[in-house]
Design a protein around this motif. Structure first.
Motif, PDB file in Angstrom:
ATOM      1  N   TRP A   1      35.520  -7.822  21.533  1.00 22.31           N
ATOM      2  CA  TRP A   1      34.646  -8.870  22.060  1.00 22.31           C
ATOM      3  C   TRP A   1      33.209  -8.709  21.566  1.00 22.31           C
ATOM      4  O   TRP A   1      32.584  -9.659  21.087  1.00 22.31           O
ATOM      5  CB  TRP A   1      34.705  -8.845  23.583  1.00 22.31           C
ATOM      6  N   THR A   2      32.681  -7.504  21.651  1.00 23.35           N
ATOM      7  CA  THR A   2      31.300  -7.247  21.225  1.00 23.35           C
ATOM      8  C   THR A   2      31.178  -7.266  19.710  1.00 23.35           C
ATOM      9  O   THR A   2      30.267  -7.896  19.151  1.00 23.35           O
ATOM     10  CB  THR A   2      30.818  -5.897  21.781  1.00 23.35           C
ATOM     11  N   LEU A   3      32.090  -6.570  19.031  1.00 27.13           N
ATOM     12  CA  LEU A   3      32.027  -6.513  17.567  1.00 27.13           C
ATOM     13  C   LEU A   3      32.075  -7.910  16.960  1.00 27.13           C
ATOM     14  O   LEU A   3      31.304  -8.225  16.044  1.00 27.13           O
ATOM     15  CB  LEU A   3      33.190  -5.674  17.040  1.00 27.13           C
ATOM     16  N   ASP A   4      32.937  -8.760  17.463  1.00 20.59           N
ATOM     17  CA  ASP A   4      33.075 -10.100  16.903  1.00 20.59           C
ATOM     18  C   ASP A   4      31.773 -10.883  17.034  1.00 20.59           C
ATOM     19  O   ASP A   4      31.363 -11.598  16.103  1.00 20.59           O
ATOM     20  CB  ASP A   4      34.215 -10.828  17.619  1.00 20.59           C
ATOM     21  N   ARG A   5      31.103 -10.755  18.163  1.00 19.43           N
ATOM     22  CA  ARG A   5      29.850 -11.482  18.363  1.00 19.43           C
ATOM     23  C   ARG A   5      28.742 -10.957  17.462  1.00 19.43           C
ATOM     24  O   ARG A   5      27.917 -11.735  16.970  1.00 19.43           O
ATOM     25  CB  ARG A   5      29.460 -11.436  19.849  1.00 19.43           C
ATOM     26  N   LEU A   6      28.721  -9.669  17.233  1.00 18.01           N
ATOM     27  CA  LEU A   6      27.704  -9.105  16.350  1.00 18.01           C
ATOM     28  C   LEU A   6      27.962  -9.505  14.896  1.00 18.01           C
ATOM     29  O   LEU A   6      27.021  -9.786  14.143  1.00 18.01           O
ATOM     30  CB  LEU A   6      27.683  -7.582  16.490  1.00 18.01           C
ATOM     31  N   LEU A   7      29.247  -9.537  14.498  1.00 15.57           N
ATOM     32  CA  LEU A   7      29.585  -9.936  13.131  1.00 15.57           C
ATOM     33  C   LEU A   7      29.155 -11.373  12.844  1.00 15.57           C
ATOM     34  O   LEU A   7      28.845 -11.721  11.692  1.00 15.57           O
ATOM     35  CB  LEU A   7      31.093  -9.798  12.904  1.00 15.57           C
ATOM     36  N   ASN A   8      29.125 -12.183  13.881  1.00 10.16           N
ATOM     37  CA  ASN A   8      28.777 -13.591  13.713  1.00 10.16           C
ATOM     38  C   ASN A   8      27.327 -13.905  14.068  1.00 10.16           C
ATOM     39  O   ASN A   8      26.946 -15.076  14.146  1.00 10.16           O
ATOM     40  CB  ASN A   8      29.725 -14.455  14.537  1.00 10.16           C
ATOM     41  N   ASP A   9      26.526 -12.871  14.263  1.00 10.48           N
ATOM     42  CA  ASP A   9      25.110 -13.044  14.584  1.00 10.48           C
ATOM     43  C   ASP A   9      24.306 -12.915  13.289  1.00 10.48           C
ATOM     44  O   ASP A   9      24.267 -11.839  12.671  1.00 10.48           O
ATOM     45  CB  ASP A   9      24.675 -11.973  15.595  1.00 10.48           C
ATOM     46  N   PRO A  10      23.667 -13.991  12.804  1.00 14.38           N
ATOM     47  CA  PRO A  10      22.965 -13.948  11.516  1.00 14.38           C
ATOM     48  C   PRO A  10      21.814 -12.948  11.475  1.00 14.38           C
ATOM     49  O   PRO A  10      21.354 -12.573  10.383  1.00 14.38           O
ATOM     50  CB  PRO A  10      22.451 -15.387  11.350  1.00 14.38           C
ATOM     51  N   ARG A  11      21.360 -12.481  12.597  1.00 11.78           N
ATOM     52  CA  ARG A  11      20.264 -11.501  12.618  1.00 11.78           C
ATOM     53  C   ARG A  11      20.705 -10.150  12.079  1.00 11.78           C
ATOM     54  O   ARG A  11      19.859  -9.286  11.770  1.00 11.78           O
ATOM     55  CB  ARG A  11      19.717 -11.357  14.043  1.00 11.78           C
ATOM     56  N   PHE A  12      22.031  -9.944  11.936  1.00 11.14           N
ATOM     57  CA  PHE A  12      22.530  -8.687  11.376  1.00 11.14           C
ATOM     58  C   PHE A  12      23.029  -8.881   9.946  1.00 11.14           C
ATOM     59  O   PHE A  12      23.919  -8.174   9.472  1.00 11.14           O
ATOM     60  CB  PHE A  12      23.659  -8.141  12.266  1.00 11.14           C
ATOM     61  N   GLY A  13      22.436  -9.837   9.258  1.00 15.14           N
ATOM     62  CA  GLY A  13      22.756 -10.031   7.854  1.00 15.14           C
ATOM     63  C   GLY A  13      22.068  -8.982   6.990  1.00 15.14           C
ATOM     64  O   GLY A  13      21.444  -8.027   7.478  1.00 15.14           O
ATOM     65  N   HIS A  14      22.163  -9.153   5.661  1.00 16.52           N
ATOM     66  CA  HIS A  14      21.513  -8.215   4.740  1.00 16.52           C
ATOM     67  C   HIS A  14      20.010  -8.178   5.020  1.00 16.52           C
ATOM     68  O   HIS A  14      19.370  -9.211   5.188  1.00 16.52           O
ATOM     69  CB  HIS A  14      21.778  -8.632   3.292  1.00 16.52           C
ATOM     70  N   GLY A  15      19.490  -6.974   5.108  1.00 19.86           N
ATOM     71  CA  GLY A  15      18.079  -6.797   5.417  1.00 19.86           C
ATOM     72  C   GLY A  15      17.785  -6.695   6.889  1.00 19.86           C
ATOM     73  O   GLY A  15      16.631  -6.459   7.283  1.00 19.86           O
ATOM     74  N   GLY A  16      18.814  -6.843   7.716  1.00 19.08           N
ATOM     75  CA  GLY A  16      18.639  -6.710   9.152  1.00 19.08           C
ATOM     76  C   GLY A  16      18.578  -5.252   9.573  1.00 19.08           C
ATOM     77  O   GLY A  16      18.647  -4.339   8.746  1.00 19.08           O
ATOM     78  N   PRO A  17      18.439  -4.998  10.859  1.00 21.63           N
ATOM     79  CA  PRO A  17      18.353  -3.620  11.350  1.00 21.63           C
ATOM     80  C   PRO A  17      19.665  -2.869  11.153  1.00 21.63           C
ATOM     81  O   PRO A  17      20.751  -3.422  11.397  1.00 21.63           O
ATOM     82  CB  PRO A  17      18.036  -3.793  12.836  1.00 21.63           C
ATOM     83  N   ARG A  18      19.582  -1.644  10.693  1.00 18.49           N
ATOM     84  CA  ARG A  18      20.796  -0.836  10.522  1.00 18.49           C
ATOM     85  C   ARG A  18      21.426  -0.596  11.889  1.00 18.49           C
ATOM     86  O   ARG A  18      20.830   0.045  12.753  1.00 18.49           O
ATOM     87  CB  ARG A  18      20.479   0.493   9.857  1.00 18.49           C
ATOM     88  N   THR A  19      22.645  -1.105  12.056  1.00 21.04           N
ATOM     89  CA  THR A  19      23.304  -1.083  13.354  1.00 21.04           C
ATOM     90  C   THR A  19      24.705  -0.500  13.220  1.00 21.04           C
ATOM     91  O   THR A  19      25.545  -1.040  12.491  1.00 21.04           O
ATOM     92  CB  THR A  19      23.396  -2.509  13.942  1.00 21.04           C
ATOM     93  N   VAL A  20      24.948   0.604  13.889  1.00 20.22           N
ATOM     94  CA  VAL A  20      26.260   1.270  13.880  1.00 20.22           C
ATOM     95  C   VAL A  20      27.035   0.804  15.097  1.00 20.22           C
ATOM     96  O   VAL A  20      26.517   0.864  16.225  1.00 20.22           O
ATOM     97  CB  VAL A  20      26.100   2.800  13.892  1.00 20.22           C
ATOM     98  N   VAL A  21      28.262   0.332  14.883  1.00 25.50           N
ATOM     99  CA  VAL A  21      29.089  -0.186  15.972  1.00 25.50           C
ATOM    100  C   VAL A  21      30.327   0.681  16.102  1.00 25.50           C
ATOM    101  O   VAL A  21      31.190   0.699  15.221  1.00 25.50           O
ATOM    102  CB  VAL A  21      29.491  -1.653  15.731  1.00 25.50           C
ATOM    103  N   ALA A  22      30.429   1.401  17.217  1.00 24.40           N
ATOM    104  CA  ALA A  22      31.571   2.284  17.469  1.00 24.40           C
ATOM    105  C   ALA A  22      32.306   1.800  18.712  1.00 24.40           C
ATOM    106  O   ALA A  22      31.708   1.693  19.771  1.00 24.40           O
ATOM    107  CB  ALA A  22      31.089   3.725  17.663  1.00 24.40           C
TER     108      ALA A  22
END
Length: 510
Positions: free
Chosen positions: A331-352
């Protein structure tokens, strides 16, 4: 008093798991680690001469006889065949190696077995019967049973009745796990050597059911309530005092908070048990989440704020595998994958993390540095989400560790999504290192947990608790408990004040 020197013979065994009734996961044989012999005894640092917690008085004061213990990561309800196998083997070993002067019962308190109720009381009752049979055959004194538990266990009157001594952790997070086990062993040894028998037990059921994330002993009111235990325990005539928060993601009549005070002064034990229970009840509406808590969008906005401190940790609490979540809710991973703020150049975000052995195999087949489109997760829990489609680059491939199996990290924009072969909590820095990642320089770390374990707490420059769906949803009301005894706070906020007088189980002299 027994004649000195007396070195009692104490059997050890049990079964430990935290099992969510609201997760579709089922804990089978593959989930459990069955230990015997020296491996079982190595669970207890007090017995290890090489450990700082070693206490020769406890280690050498008894013959500690390992029988069998089964332990699992928290997960879904236990398959009956697993429970029956452990129970049968433990009882057979008691009959084969008994009689014992004492027995150290190592349980969690939140084990739910499919189709059964109150598994720990059932196990304790079977152990009690077997021990009594062996003592009767040998003509030896009644065996004393000492149980050690997690404070997130559920304690019924039947469980208390079948144990002579019973205690639990006093810290959440559980930094005192070994201290608690040592206390339970030492109290048992003392009663055996002094020949004082089983103390009286004062038990109070408190009709409050709260998640651990609202009852951390790092904060008030839990901190002050648990601090009150020590002076009670130090009182003349008292052996131990314990408060159980209970396990909110089970759905049984025994789900509630509780207090047990043991001691030779039964009246004092009853008074102190009621005092502790009353303080817990009076504070019921004051318990709050251990960190700022909100929905995913609010938490992500806070983590992305220009002035947010780094690393910023987001707790994906609904699928916490160490509380019983399946660990593969996307649920969380899918929403983050579809959030344009985490595109190239966005903040380095590790999802575990999510586990999916086929997805990991596909990543290994593609090779590190390769582009890949892979579907991952929701193999077990497909109630709360479907598989996530991860379209990115294979950034890391490692052998992981004994829990995770092989690990793949796929980079999508500024996200680094961890996929494991098996269920795996990421609660220590070394967990991420085994996946080939350094999270100390990450901007945001998303991890499936509730309150942060010590290493993550130290890592986080700031953090928030995300109220996400899953098998250990923090919103207890929307889970739909059907089998708890009502009225119960917070389900019935207008309920009358309960009777918190203690039920006293009399002392049993040697």
């Amino acid at each position: 008093m027994r004649e000195a020197p007396f070195r009692p013979r104490i059997g050890t065994g049990g079964m430990s798991i935290e099992a969510s009734n609201f997760s579709p996961h089922r804990s089978g044989f593959e989930a459990f680690n069955f230990t015997k012999d020296a491996v079982l005894l190595s669970r207890y640092t007090v017995l290890d001469p090489e450990h700082a917690n070693h206490d020769p008085a406890v280690a050498d004061g008894a013959e500690w006889v390992p029988l069998v213990h089964a332990r699992s990561l928290p997960g879904g309800m236990v398959e009956p065949a697993v429970y029956d196998a452990l129970k049968s083997e433990l009882i057979e070993m008691i009959h084969a190696q008994g009689p014992f002067d004492g027995f150290f019962l190592d349980i969690h308190g939140a084990m739910t077995v499919v189709g059964r109720r109150d598994a720990e009381a059932d196990l304790a009752g079977a152990v009690r019967v077997a021990l009594d049979q062996e003592s009767a055959k040998a003509g030896t004194p009644r065996t004393l049973v000492s149980a050690t538990m997690d404070l997130h266990g559920n304690v019924s009157a039947e469980l208390v009745e079948n144990c002579d001594l019973i205690t639990c952790y006093r810290m959440a997070p559980h930094e005192d796990e070994q201290e608690t086990k040592t206390r339970a062993m030492a109290n048992l040894l003392t009663r055996l050597v002094e020949g004082t028998g089983a103390p009286a037990k004062a038990y109070v059921r408190i009709p409050v059911l709260l998640p651990g994330e609202k009852t951390s002993t790092r904060l008030e009111p839990a901190k002050g309530i648990y601090d009150a235990i020590l002076p009670i325990e130090a009182s003349a005539g008292i052996v131990d005092a314990s408060i159980w928060v209970g396990y909110a993601w089970a759905d049984e009549p025994r789900c509630y908070a509780s207090v047990v005070v043991t001691g030779d002064d039964a009246a004092l034990a009853a008074t102190k048990a009621t005092e502790l229970a009353t303080s817990y009840w009076d504070a019921r509406a004051d318990f709050a989440f251990v960190a700022p808590a909100a929905d995913l969008d609010t938490c992500v906005d806070a983590a992305l704020a220009p002035d947010a401190k780094r690393p910023y940790v987001l707790s994906d609490s609904g699928d916490n595998p160490t509380a019983g979540g399946s660990g593969d809710v996307t649920w969380t991973l899918d929403r983050l994958l579809n959030d344009p703020r985490f595109g190239h150049g966005g903040p380095r975000t590790v999802v575990a993390s999510v586990f999916d052995s086929d997805a990991v195999a596909a990543c290994f087949a593609a090779g590190q540095g390769s582009r890949i489109v892979v579907s991952a997760g929701a193999r077990v829990d497909h109630v709360h989400s479907g598989p996530a489609v991860i379209d990115g680059t294979v950034a890391q491939l490692t052998q992981g560790d004994g829990t995770s199996g092989r690990v793949a990290v796929v980079r999508v924009g500024s996200l680094e999504a961890i996929i494991t072969e098996r269920r795996k909590p990421y609660h220590q820095i070394s967990d991420f290192a085994a996946a080939g990642l350094d999270v100390t320089n990450a901007d945001i770390v998303v991890v499936k947990i509730g309150y942060l374990e010590p290493e993550l707490f130290g890592l986080a420059a700031d953090w928030m608790l995300m109220l996400t769906p899953g098998g250990v949803d923090q919103d207890l009301i929307r889970l739909g408990h059907k089998n708890i005894d009502r009225p119960m706070f917070p389900f019935d906020t207008d309920m009358p004040t309960p009777d918190l007088r203690a039920t006293v189980f009399p002392a049993k002299k040697a």
